[in-house]
Design an enzyme around this catalytic site. Structure first.
Site, PDB file in Angstrom:
ATOM      1  N   LEU A 670       0.851  -1.189   0.000  1.00 11.55           N
ATOM      2  CA  LEU A 670       0.000   0.000   0.000  1.00 11.55           C
ATOM      3  C   LEU A 670       0.889   1.242   0.000  1.00 11.55           C
ATOM      4  O   LEU A 670       1.856   1.328   0.761  1.00 11.55           O
ATOM      5  CB  LEU A 670      -0.903  -0.009   1.228  1.00 11.55           C
ATOM      6  N   ASN A 699      -3.072   4.285  -3.402  1.00  7.81           N
ATOM      7  CA  ASN A 699      -4.165   4.765  -2.566  1.00  7.81           C
ATOM      8  C   ASN A 699      -4.442   6.249  -2.725  1.00  7.81           C
ATOM      9  O   ASN A 699      -5.204   6.819  -1.948  1.00  7.81           O
ATOM     10  CB  ASN A 699      -3.842   4.475  -1.090  1.00  7.81           C
ATOM     11  N   ASN A 725      -9.322   6.833  -0.982  1.00 10.21           N
ATOM     12  CA  ASN A 725      -8.185   6.655  -0.081  1.00 10.21           C
ATOM     13  C   ASN A 725      -8.672   5.985   1.193  1.00 10.21           C
ATOM     14  O   ASN A 725      -9.328   6.608   2.029  1.00 10.21           O
ATOM     15  CB  ASN A 725      -7.546   8.011   0.233  1.00 10.21           C
ATOM     16  N   ASP A 746       4.394  -2.535   4.032  1.00  7.65           N
ATOM     17  CA  ASP A 746       4.337  -1.098   3.796  1.00  7.65           C
ATOM     18  C   ASP A 746       5.380  -0.687   2.776  1.00  7.65           C
ATOM     19  O   ASP A 746       6.375  -1.386   2.546  1.00  7.65           O
ATOM     20  CB  ASP A 746       4.573  -0.339   5.105  1.00  7.65           C
ATOM     21  N   ASP A 748       7.494   1.572   3.078  1.00  8.17           N
ATOM     22  CA  ASP A 748       8.762   1.951   3.702  1.00  8.17           C
ATOM     23  C   ASP A 748       9.335   0.835   4.565  1.00  8.17           C
ATOM     24  O   ASP A 748      10.217   1.082   5.392  1.00  8.17           O
ATOM     25  CB  ASP A 748       8.584   3.217   4.546  1.00  8.17           C
ATOM     26  N   GLU A 834      -6.322  -0.536  10.710  1.00  9.34           N
ATOM     27  CA  GLU A 834      -6.681  -1.670   9.856  1.00  9.34           C
ATOM     28  C   GLU A 834      -5.913  -2.922  10.260  1.00  9.34           C
ATOM     29  O   GLU A 834      -6.423  -4.039  10.129  1.00  9.34           O
ATOM     30  CB  GLU A 834      -6.449  -1.322   8.380  1.00  9.34           C
ATOM     31  N   ASP A 835      -4.689  -2.758  10.750  1.00  8.62           N
ATOM     32  CA  ASP A 835      -3.907  -3.919  11.178  1.00  8.62           C
ATOM     33  C   ASP A 835      -4.475  -4.531  12.451  1.00  8.62           C
ATOM     34  O   ASP A 835      -4.500  -5.752  12.619  1.00  8.62           O
ATOM     35  CB  ASP A 835      -2.450  -3.526  11.376  1.00  8.62           C
ATOM     36  N   ARG A 878      -5.659   4.436  18.303  1.00  5.87           N
ATOM     37  CA  ARG A 878      -5.587   2.977  18.396  1.00  5.87           C
ATOM     38  C   ARG A 878      -6.187   2.489  19.722  1.00  5.87           C
ATOM     39  O   ARG A 878      -6.754   1.393  19.773  1.00  5.87           O
ATOM     40  CB  ARG A 878      -4.141   2.525  18.230  1.00  5.87           C
TER      41      ARG A 878
END
Length: 921
Positions: A670, A699, A725, A746, A748, A834-835, A878
């Protein structure tokens, strides 16, 4: 003589003629002149010579030049000198020619070197092509051998049977009660390859349509518009559906009028075969107006049945449609813990009319044991339950008289008391909810009992049904003993003991299963309608339609930039991770059991598991996944890697290992407007073994730069455009993902090849779990009585971030299409979590924690721009996500673990010919 004169002068000038002074003067004169002459010679002569030498060449007359250069003829007047000059000129010319030839040879050598390099590259490419061809041939031979070993030739699909519009009628059974599928259903209209087309009549086209409850009719029509099986072509339909209830009392048609209208349906074909009459109930007021109507061979689906009316395996008992046009509010549903609530059990109801009182019969227990059971046990039930309440052994609440006017009910049925909200508040405080079936044993199910069951499951009160003759909703496909207790009425005196003897673990499992049944089959009109269709489809053994995959809209991009190999990425150090695969990309095997999947397989895979797979398991009523849901059969525990013949195993270096000897994975990355970071991450994937494809989820609404040159990493790179997005796009089941294994990463993330390969190997040993690198855990905040998200280093974890993790594609379908929409909405609202949502989902389904591999706690690349996780509000959001997800699920599904898989064993050098390598997981 000079010295003598000189001596004489010094002696006074006497001697030799008597002239001393003359001699003295003469001597001085000579010395002076001599000194002057020497001075002139030594000083002025060099100066004059220097001046002459510097000016003599400037004379106009060339002939007067004495020291200047002379012409060649003048210098070569001598023959020897001329020969030397010629030799010099010849040598100079030859040197110039040799220099030119040398430069020309150097140019040719450079061109040849370029040709050599090109030839070497061509040879390498040819070798790679040859190796790929060999691998393709080997793969083809392997597939051929497998097919030959199976000895099952591939068959083409059967020719579809198209029935005639005018079906030939065949005689009805002796009684409508004898209708079953084999004698009242026309299978010729439903071939295996038909796809189960369903035609739904428009109720507004018929007079009885104006009598239908507006909310039920509106909800039913909305559900029909979105169902995948509904067709507008009635000629090819397998089943025909007509909605006839719930009807409003004042304008309800007479039974004879409704019967005439049903028989006049355009596709009724005299006996109504392959028709389904649906009567949905939104209220507890029972309506069974179909009881006196001749329905022929048509199936009936409603909430109230008498035994003379209900045909097992043919008719369907449906749940009441309480939430007709609204989704359930998860924030109002109580949590599933604590397990035990204020009241052990509760019951509120009033019996309007009974068959006959057992007190009037004055019968003893001895007489009942002899076989003469009373016609109505309700009086004994009342007496026993009141005695339990008066004993004060447990907090129970039983009321057999309503404080207000009870709801309308059938004879011998216990009417509901109060309003729905009041009943739900009592059930929220009850561990068990008693449901007393009607005293009339001919009434196998009523809308009032179904409503009590619906409300109990909704708020987590475990149903206790008194009366084993009851036919609960969808009873032929649901194992109700996993979510409710069905007790015969004669055991009323043992109910208290039985309820007290159930352990907390069993209570939580039953409550969890009840929550799953309510959310999957009861909660909405779409669930009710889909369940009814799925039951019919399962009965006639037609496979479900494949669940839809997200169509990937590719963004055109230019590739060709040769990706370099980062030595930090490719260096495996001391690790020996086995063979480096050189096979071309190939997809995982498709799921091919659609025509052999039965309900027995479903129960064995899901409902018989130690911890129930709840909320959204793979059930007969969920669409069949095209290539998924196979990981449940994977072996676990201690076994040799590779599984060689005779159990000898294979060396670790000789095979990938596991029960699937050939497998690849897909990277899903993503990204959002970080082109440089993305390109660097893609280049790091160059040469990664077992990589099938890279799917880049773009995205951002802004397309990539047109001049952006994407790296060539040896496998396809698919750049997918998204509609909006959303972090939920990370888990969409894209149709371009052709492997079961997905590496979510990811843009990065900074992982070495050996780490990725090791994670892939571990995931293959635990295919039903999330396997990744960065671990996190949740913690209970005692002062605030809430859950917290924690990212500190710890030996214990309960989550693995999906920024660098493997998971099965099966979970992508569940996350995107089955998981409650409220969770995905929360992810979009915060652009976060989302994780966490994926970890909740997998832990909820499997009742297992994720697996962390290696000791790495972070995976960000050095020098990359900051991501969303660096924002101060990131952790606060979170915290909120975890607490909201707990409310949606009703409990905390995450499980703690201190288990971590490291590559210690892989560093051990073992001889190939002596030692076999085993792996513990």
């Amino acid at each position: 003589e000079l010295m003598t004169g000189y001596t004489m002068l010094r002696n006074g000038g006497v001697g030799n003629g008597g002239q001393p002074w003359v001699l003295r003067w003469s001597s001085r004169i000579r010395l002076t002149w001599l000194s002057f002459t020497l001075f002139i010679i030594l000083v002025f002569f060099p100066l004059i010579a220097h001046y002459y030498l510097t000016t003599i060449d400037d004379a106009d007359d060339a002939g007067k030049r004495i020291f200047g250069p002379r012409t060649g003829n003048e210098l070569c007047e001598v023959k020897h000198v001329q020969d030397l000059c010629r030799i010099r000129e010849s040598v100079s010319e030859e040197l110039l020619q040799l220099e030119a030839k040398r430069q020309e040879l150097n140019s040719e050598i450079a061109k040849l070197n370029l040709k050599i390099e090109a030839c070497k590259k061509s040879i390498e490419n040819a070798k790679q092509d040859l190796l790929q061809l060999k691998n393709v041939i080997s793969q083809t031979e392997h597939s051929y051998k497998e097919l030959m070993a199976q000895n099952q030739p591939k068959l083409s699909l059967p020719i579809r049977l198209l029935p005639d519009k005018d079906d030939v009628t065949f005689p009805l059974p002796k009684s409508n009660r004898n209708c079953r599928l084999h004698n009242c259903f026309d299978y010729s209209r439903c071939p295996l390859t038909s796809g189960f087309p369903v035609y739904v009549y428009n109720s507004d086209d018929y007079p009885f349509g104006s009598s239908l409850d507006p909310l039920i009719k509106q909800a039913f029509e909305a559900t029909v518009r979105t169902n995948v099986y509904v067709t507008e072509n009635a000629d090819i339909a397998c089943v025909y559906i007509i909605l006839v209830g719930e009807m409003q009392e004042p304008i309800m048609p007479k039974p004879t009028e409704l019967e005439q209208q049903l028989h006049s349906l355009p596709y009724w074909r005299t006996d109504g075969h392959n028709h389904l009459i649906i009567s949905l109930s939104r209220k507890s007021e029972t309506q069974n107006f179909i009881y006196n109507i001749s329905t022929g061979r048509a199936m009936i689906a409603q909430s109230t049945f008498y035994d003379v009316q209900y045909r097992p395996g043919f008719d369907i008992v449906v749940s009441p449609l309480v939430h007709a046009m609204s989704e359930p509010n998860f924030l109002e549903i109580p949590p599933q813990v604590p397990v035990k609530r204020k009241y052990l059990f509760s019951f509120q109801g009033e019996k309007i009319e009974s068959l006959r009182s057992s007190l009037q019969e004055v019968r003893s227990f001895e007489e009942e044991i002899e076989g003469n059971a009373p016609a109505d046990y309700d009086d004994r039930i009342i007496t026993t339950l009141k005695a339990v309440q008066d004993s004060k052994l447990d907090f129970v609440l039983v009321e057999f008289t309503c404080k207000n006017q009870p709801k309308a009910s059938l004879p011998t049925e216990w009417a509901l008391c109060g309003e729905r909200d009041d009943r739900l508040e009592l059930l929220k405080l009850s561990t068990f909810a008693l449901i007393i079936t009607p005293g009339d044993t001919h009434l196998v199910i009523s809308a009032g009992c179904a409503m009590r069951l619906f409300e109990a499951l909704e708020v987590g009160a475990i149903p206790v049904v008194l009366g084993e003759q009851v036919q609960l909703p969808y009873n032929d496909v649901i194992r109700w003993n996993e979510a409710a207790l069905i007790i015969p009425k004669p055991r009323i005196t043992e109910v208290h003991f039985l309820l007290r003897s159930i352990s907390d673990n069993d209570l939580l499992a039953m409550r969890r299963q009840g929550r799953f049944l309510w959310e999957t089959y009861f909660s909405t009109s779409d669930n009710v309608f889909s369940t009814v269709l799925a039951i019919i489809r399962t009965r006639i053994q037609i496979p479900a339609a494949p669940i839809r995959e997200e169509t990937a809209v590719e963004i055109p991009h230019r590739s060709g930039k040769a990706a370099g190999t980062d030595p930090n990425m490719a260096d495996n150090g001391d690790l020996d991770l086995g063979p480096v695969e050189t096979e071309p990309p190939y997809a995982s095997p498709k799921y091919l059991r659609n025509f052999t999947l039965t309900a027995m397989d479903i129960y064995r895979n899901w409902n018989s598991a130690p911890g129930p797979f709840h909320l959204f398991p793979y059930t007969p009523f969920d669409p069949v996944l095209p290539s998924e849901a196979k990981f449940l059969g994977s072996g676990t525990g201690f076994r040799p890697i590779g599984g060689g013949a005779g159990g000898s195993g294979k060396e670790f270096q000789a095979a990938l290992g596991g029960n699937v000897p050939r497998e690849q994975f897909t990277v899903v990355m993503l990204t959002y407007e970080r082109e440089e970071v993305l390109m660097n991450s893609l280049e790091r994937l160059n040469g990664l073994p077992y990589l099938n494809k890279v799917v880049v989820v773009w995205n951002s609404p802004k397309l990539p730069s047109e001049d952006l040159l994407w790296p060539d990493i040896g496998v396809p790179i698919m750049v997918v455009r998204t509609e909006k997005n959303s972090l939920n796009n990370r888990f969409l089941p894209w149709d371009e993902i052709e492997t079961e294994a997905i590496l979510s990463i990811d843009d990065d993330a900074h992982l070495r090849h050996d780490e990725i390969m090791f994670g892939f190997r571990v995931w293959r040993e635990a295919r039903d779990r999330i396997v990744g690198f960065p671990g996190r855990y949740h913690a209970w905040d005692i002062p605030h009585q809430s859950w917290l998200y924690n990212s500190n280093y710890s030996c214990e974890l309960s989550m693995v971030l999906t920024g660098a993790a493997f998971f099965h594609k099966y979970y992508a379908y569940l996350y995107s299409y089955v998981m409650p929409q409220a969770i995905r909405d929360m992810v979009d609202e915060y652009i976060n979590c989302e994780d966490i949502a994926m970890n909740f989902l997998v832990s909820h389904l499997t009742r297992k924690p994720p697996i962390k591999v290696t000791s790495r706690w972070t995976f960000r690349c050095p020098g990359c721009p900051q991501a969303l996780s660096h924002d101060d509000s990131h952790f606060h959001e979170r915290h909120k996500c975890i607490n909201f997800f707990v409310k949606v699920y009703g409990y905390m599904p995450l499980l703690y673990t201190q288990f971590r898989v490291d590559s210690v064993l892989f560093k051990t050098r073992l001889p190939h010919d002596k030692t076999k390598c085993f792996k513990f997981i």
